[in-house]
Structure formats: structure tokens, C-alpha cells
Design an enzyme around this catalytic site. Sequence first.
Site, PDB file in Angstrom:
ATOM      1  N   ASP A   1       6.100  -8.332   4.071  1.00 28.44           N
ATOM      2  CA  ASP A   1       5.429  -7.343   3.225  1.00 28.44           C
ATOM      3  C   ASP A   1       4.671  -8.025   2.096  1.00 28.44           C
ATOM      4  OD1 ASP A   1       6.298  -5.233   4.699  1.00 28.44           O
ATOM      5  OD2 ASP A   1       7.811  -4.535   3.286  1.00 28.44           O
TER       6      ASP A   1
ATOM      7  N   LYS B   1       1.993  -3.270   3.087  1.00 30.12           N
ATOM      8  CA  LYS B   1       1.304  -2.039   2.713  1.00 30.12           C
ATOM      9  C   LYS B   1       1.197  -1.998   1.194  1.00 30.12           C
ATOM     10  CE  LYS B   1       3.368   0.371   6.644  1.00 30.12           C
ATOM     11  NZ  LYS B   1       4.070  -0.826   7.146  1.00 30.12           N
TER      12      LYS B   1
ATOM     13  N   MET C   1       8.071   3.808  -6.972  1.00 30.79           N
ATOM     14  CA  MET C   1       6.712   4.079  -6.494  1.00 30.79           C
ATOM     15  C   MET C   1       6.145   5.373  -7.066  1.00 30.79           C
ATOM     16  SD  MET C   1       7.588   3.128  -2.528  1.00 30.79           S
ATOM     17  CE  MET C   1       9.032   4.201  -2.568  1.00 30.79           C
TER      18      MET C   1
END
Length: 498
Positions: free
Chosen positions: A37, A59, A174
Site C-alpha cells: 500500500d 489507494k 480517514m
Amino acid sequence: MTRAGRVVLVGAGPGDPGLMTVRALEAIAQADVILYDKLIPATALDGARAGAELLDVGKVGGGEQVPQDETHRLLLTHAQAGRTVVRVKGGDPFVFGRGGEEALLCREHGIPFEVVPGVTAGVAAPAYAGIPVTQRGMAAAVAFVTGHEDPGKPETQLDWPALAAFPGTLVFYMGVRALPRIADQLTEHGRPADEPVAIVERGTLPDQRTVHGTLDTIAELAAAAAIKPPSVTVVGRVAALGEELGWLGVGPLAETSVVVTRPRAKASGLARALRELGARVVEAAVIVPEPLDFTVPDLAGTDLLVLSSPNGAARFFGALRDSGRDARALAGTRVAVIGPGTADAVRAHGVEPDLVPRRAVGESLAELVAGLEVQRALIVRARGGRDVVREALAGADPPAADITVIEPYVTVAEPLDPRARARALEADWATFTSASSARFFCEAVGGADAIRDSGLQLASIGPITTTALRELGLEPHVEATEHTPDGLVAALVAAAGA
């Protein structure tokens, strides 16, 4: 018979490489294929073996995305081909990491798998900001909540009335873009508007920042501070403890932001020293040593070995070992190094340098070797490096009869992404430990005018780097008296206290 493949789901922690587990590092070193990642420590894959295939499947919110279906396809393809596949994720693979989906995929297809837990950002980032997520008498429970729900779903999966009534700390992952909605939903359903909130940006990383406020003010304060992902938000009485227990950013460089331009492999020591003195470090590596093919010649009869950098020393001794030789091949050879950093790199291979100049510049080393009687010399330096030592040996009385130069690497530019460039130009200081770091940084941020217009102050490790800055039309504000990373830190501390 085809070897059975397997998958290891690895949590690499929140960003600080020191928080990676021993098992995580072991798994990475054993991998045939690594799917990684974006939000993993910069050095997380340094231990991967030379033949491993590294595939970026990261991502980033609002940026390019690798579809999860493609990640699943890669996992299956490589594991079914008999390979050991290590899936490296930031934080913990089973905490908002889609590790559960990947484990179910493996089980469905009969692929053996292992899970290596990692330190999750919801605990680590608050801890690095001085916030205990539970605290006797304040919070007996903690809930971890996603602040980024699937936009394709028509309804929220979050029970806002239950979250508002939760008797403890809420930690949102997030949730930067959703911060106004999070605050509004919690207050609308009964959470006090004056409840303490802290948002921690890039937790555990060198340039971590924390903004404190309340549910009523945090969205506005975070926007004013231009807080960006990755960040976690802590809601609850414990959030206020960060203003009392904060342990980062304490010291003579408190509230000072410092850019480190060294290559990533060398940046950690300088960044750590600056952080321990309270600085907020911005890592902006603009150079990288690119290995070159070379051969260590026969060392018999060599009077003098000159090593001009730690990287050159590491490459030289590595090639010596690969050729079936070791430090014993240097018996009877004097070893000269350019400064303390290179001396330490040589000592790591069991060799004590004979010559270390008082000043870590080529001219000082040239003065030392020019007074020696040398028949055969070997100089190890970067391609394109300065020629002062070779010239000193060639011009000695008597001159060296045989001078060989080997170049095990070349320093090349490493581009900065737009965010790193912006953070660098917003900092208080930039540090330069070589002429190449000065040149490439100037190029990476848009030239000398961009640096001058930003108000960025410049700190040079020594006269060669200072000369490079002046050739670019820039004047360093400080130059280290001792031309080492420690000397550079000392110069910054002195300038901050002036």
C-alpha cells in the site's frame, strides 16, 4: 510437483519504521512477491530480497486507485503459481484494512494464509500526540470508527445516535473530508458541542501535526491549518490531555519545521536527532544513490585505500565480500576516509581507518594523503565526484605510481511530489548535507526564486555545500562548524537560540 503458494497479510504499522514488528520484517524478507500500500513506512521494503517482485497496489483518497478486484487477482495469480505473497498494509490488516476480505478470498480458494498484526494508527497517532485513548476516570472504553464510508451506499452504516451516546473515546479513521459532518452528527444527536477533539495528521511520521479544538470548532480549525489525510480524529475528554502530555515537539527546536534532503536511507538518523530536539521534520529526499556495476581489483600491494562516503564504503565492502574476500584483504593497506560518517561505516566492517581529516572536506583529506609516500592507491567515490584527492596523489613528491578510481554509484535526482514540495517550501529551515542535495532540491522546488520567495532559511553542512548553494544564487543562513550531521544539528540549535 508445484510448490504450494501462501499469502501473508502484514500490518506495517502507522508510519514510523521503528513500530514495525519483527515478524513483519521477517515476512517481507522471505517474500517472492510483495503487494504493498501507499501508507507504509518509507523503509518498510528495504529488507526485501533482491529477486522479489514489488507491486504497488496502494489507494490514496482522491487520487489514483488500484481496484480491490485487481489486488485480489494478483493475490490469487501469484499464490496459485506457488509463490509466497506478502500483502503489506499500513497499520493493522484487520482494522479498516480490507484484510478480512483478502483472508476470505484465500480461504475460498484453498490458499494457506497468515496474519501479522500491526500497530494501528487509531492507537499510535494519539499516543504520539500525548493522548491516551482510555484513561481512568475519563474514558473506560474506546470505539474505532471509519470516517470514510462507501459513497456508493445510499445510507450510512454508522449509528450516529449510538455513537453520540457512547460513554468513552471515539477515534475516527480517514475522516478529514467528513469532519464537518462528523461534528454536526455527533452534536445533533447529543454529544456536547464543547467536548474536546484532537486531529492528528501523519501520526508517528516526522512531520506529524496535531490540532486541538472542540466539536464546535474543530472543522474550522482543521481547515485553517490545512490538515490533510492521513489523519485520525479523537473525540472525548482524553483529547485535551494531549495539550498537557504532548511529548513530540519539546526542546530547543520546538515549533521549528526543518526539511531533511538526505537520501531516504540516510535521512532517518538526522530526522531522529532533529525530532528529539522538538523539530517538526519534513522529509524531502531529492537525491538517491543509484548503484553502478564495478569490480574490486586485486588489492595486493595497495598502499592506500580512500573512501569518500558511507555509501561508497558500504558498496565497496559488499563487493569485496561477494568476491570471496573480507577485511583481511586490506592487510598492510592504509585506509583514509573523508569524515566521521564514513569512518563509522568503515568500522562497521571491522576496519579502523588510519586517516580521518579534522575537517570533513576533500581538501583536508587531500592534504593528509599528499604527505604520504604512496606507490599504489585505490580511490572509491561517486561517479562525477570531485577529483582533489587523486590530484593530490598525482602531484605529490614523489607522485603515486598507480592510482585507480572505482565508482560504485552515482547520485541522481529523486523528484518531489507536489505535496512534499509544498510542505518543504512552507518550512522554517532546509538542511543540506552535500552539494548534490542543494542542486537537486533547488531544481525540485522550482528554482532559487521559489526558495527566496518562500522565506526558507538554509543550513549547510560545510564549505563545499555552501559553495554549491552560492553558485545557485542562494546564501546559507548557517554553516556547520563540524562538517557532520551532528554538527549541522548543533548549528541549527545555535541559530534557533540566537
